[in-house]
Design a protein around this motif. Structure first.
Motif, short mmCIF file in Angstrom:
data_model
loop_
_atom_site.label_atom_id
_atom_site.label_comp_id
_atom_site.label_asym_id
_atom_site.label_seq_id
_atom_site.Cartn_x
_atom_site.Cartn_y
_atom_site.Cartn_z
N GLU A 181 5.49 -3.32 -18.12
CA GLU A 181 5.22 -4.36 -17.12
C GLU A 181 5.99 -4.09 -15.84
N ILE A 182 5.31 -4.20 -14.69
CA ILE A 182 5.95 -4.10 -13.39
C ILE A 182 6.24 -5.50 -12.89
N VAL A 183 7.48 -5.73 -12.46
CA VAL A 183 7.88 -7.04 -11.98
C VAL A 183 8.43 -6.92 -10.56
N SER A 184 8.36 -8.02 -9.82
CA SER A 184 8.93 -8.03 -8.48
C SER A 184 10.42 -8.29 -8.58
N LYS A 185 11.20 -7.51 -7.82
CA LYS A 185 12.65 -7.64 -7.81
C LYS A 185 13.06 -7.83 -6.35
N GLU A 186 13.22 -9.10 -5.97
CA GLU A 186 13.41 -9.47 -4.57
C GLU A 186 12.20 -8.97 -3.78
N LYS A 187 12.39 -8.02 -2.86
CA LYS A 187 11.26 -7.53 -2.07
C LYS A 187 10.70 -6.22 -2.62
N ASP A 188 11.27 -5.73 -3.72
CA ASP A 188 10.84 -4.47 -4.30
C ASP A 188 10.18 -4.70 -5.66
N LEU A 189 9.70 -3.59 -6.22
CA LEU A 189 9.10 -3.62 -7.55
C LEU A 189 9.94 -2.80 -8.51
N ALA A 190 9.85 -3.10 -9.80
CA ALA A 190 10.61 -2.36 -10.81
C ALA A 190 9.95 -2.55 -12.16
N TRP A 191 10.18 -1.58 -13.07
CA TRP A 191 9.74 -1.75 -14.45
C TRP A 191 10.63 -2.79 -15.11
N LYS A 192 10.03 -3.65 -15.92
CA LYS A 192 10.78 -4.72 -16.55
C LYS A 192 11.79 -4.17 -17.55
N VAL A 193 13.04 -4.59 -17.44
CA VAL A 193 14.12 -4.15 -18.32
C VAL A 193 14.37 -5.23 -19.37
N TRP A 226 2.87 1.91 -4.46
CA TRP A 226 3.99 2.38 -5.27
C TRP A 226 3.41 3.28 -6.35
N VAL A 227 4.20 4.27 -6.78
CA VAL A 227 3.76 5.13 -7.88
C VAL A 227 4.96 5.35 -8.81
N GLY A 228 4.70 5.40 -10.10
CA GLY A 228 5.78 5.57 -11.06
C GLY A 228 5.26 6.05 -12.40
N VAL A 229 6.19 6.33 -13.30
CA VAL A 229 5.86 6.74 -14.67
C VAL A 229 6.24 5.61 -15.60
N VAL A 230 5.31 5.22 -16.42
CA VAL A 230 5.47 4.07 -17.30
C VAL A 230 6.74 4.18 -18.14
N GLY A 231 7.53 3.11 -18.13
CA GLY A 231 8.69 3.01 -19.00
C GLY A 231 9.95 3.69 -18.51
N VAL A 262 0.05 -1.70 -6.06
CA VAL A 262 -0.01 -2.14 -4.67
C VAL A 262 0.73 -3.47 -4.58
N GLN A 263 1.68 -3.53 -3.65
CA GLN A 263 2.49 -4.73 -3.47
C GLN A 263 1.70 -5.73 -2.64
N ALA A 264 1.42 -6.89 -3.25
CA ALA A 264 0.56 -7.88 -2.62
C ALA A 264 1.35 -9.12 -2.25
N ASP A 283 -8.25 2.36 -8.36
CA ASP A 283 -7.74 1.01 -8.17
C ASP A 283 -6.23 1.07 -8.33
N ALA A 284 -5.58 -0.06 -8.24
CA ALA A 284 -4.13 -0.12 -8.44
C ALA A 284 -3.76 -1.46 -9.04
N LYS A 285 -2.71 -1.43 -9.85
CA LYS A 285 -2.20 -2.68 -10.42
C LYS A 285 -1.60 -3.49 -9.28
N ARG A 286 -2.07 -4.71 -9.11
CA ARG A 286 -1.56 -5.56 -8.03
C ARG A 286 -0.34 -6.33 -8.54
N VAL A 287 0.76 -6.14 -7.86
CA VAL A 287 2.00 -6.80 -8.24
C VAL A 287 2.40 -7.74 -7.11
N PHE A 288 2.58 -9.01 -7.43
CA PHE A 288 2.82 -10.01 -6.41
C PHE A 288 4.32 -10.30 -6.29
N VAL A 289 4.80 -10.36 -5.06
CA VAL A 289 6.21 -10.64 -4.83
C VAL A 289 6.47 -12.13 -5.01
N SER A 290 7.72 -12.46 -5.34
CA SER A 290 8.09 -13.86 -5.51
C SER A 290 8.17 -14.54 -4.15
#
Length: 234
Positions: free
Chosen positions: A61-73, A153-158, A192-194, A226-233
């Motif tokens: 899962e990708i989560v918003s971390k302030e203004k950035d994105l990160a894999w959920k820890v 954003w681009v990353g490797v799962v996990g 994509v950060q939405a 397409d891209a996973k849309r991740v919404f910022v808080s």
């Protein structure tokens, strides 16, 4: 004294009942403390321990971390002098375990990466996990028709690899670089950060790409529809 003899069986019964209750409480507490707590050891290729190694348990899962994105820890730990560590492992969940050596001096740090279902750990131990040199993945993201082209954003799962790509993607491709990846085949995720919303839209991931350890792997042009849309808080 005989007048108190009838109290002896009663006192003995109370003592036995107390001992029984104490035993039950101890078993219950031990069970609560050990459920989900899994032990392991980080070791180098020569079998020696890797003290100070950083261990992280993540989900896809990708989560918003302030203004950035990160894999959920889910949990983190630090290996002791013998390389030993403990992590809280949730039941019935796909998880990703990443171990990185402390303060690496080589261009590609030692790393261990494992994907597994937590319900499949039997016995409930990670055991000795050997670390090997990581690698770097380079390439260019090329959007398909209708795919987002900005705030990518681009990353490797996990893994810890999830980077923001400045600029706008077009047919020539938007360059990306991911460092510290374990050798082997990996699943790339384009996000994509939405704006502010309630939930992300699940999509199919781009193709899997094999990374060569201790070197730079050129993935060339990586197409995504397409891209996973991740919404910022808010």
């Amino acid at each position: 004294m005989r007048r108190f003899e009838f109290l002896v069986p009663i006192l003995m019964g109370l003592l036995l009942l107390s001992a029984g209750l104490h035993g039950c409480t101890g078993t219950s507490t031990e069970s609560e403390n050990t459920v989900g707590l899994i032990a392991g050891r980080a070791v180098r290729a020569d079998g020696t321990p890797a003290p100070g190694a950083r261990i992280t348990l993540r989900t896809r899962e990708i989560v918003s971390k302030e203004k950035d994105l990160a894999w959920k820890v889910l949990d983190t730990a630090k290996a002791d002098l013998q390389g030993r560590f403990d992590l809280e492992l949730p039941d019935d969940k796909e998880v990703f375990l990443e171990i990185r050596e402390a303060d690496p001096v080589a261009p590609h740090p030692l790393i261990h990466f494992t994907r597994f279902d937590s319900s499949g750990i039997r016995p409930r131990r990670f055991g000795d996990l050997m670390m090997s040199p990581s690698g770097t993945l380079e390439g260019k993201l090329v959007p398909g028709p209708g795919a987002p082209t900005e705030f990518l954003w681009v990353g490797v799962v996990g893994t810890s690899a999830l980077v923001r790509l400045p600029g706008k993607a077009d047919s020539t491709g938007l360059p990306f670089r991911l460092d510290g990846l374990p050798g082997g085949e990996h699943e790339l995720t384009v996000a994509v950060q939405a704006g502010v919303s309630s939930s992300p839209d699940p999509v199919e991931p781009p193709p899997r790409i094999a990374v060569t350890a201790d070197s730079i792997t050129d993935a060339g042009r990586v197409f995504f529809e397409d891209a996973k849309r991740v919404f910022v808080s808010p």
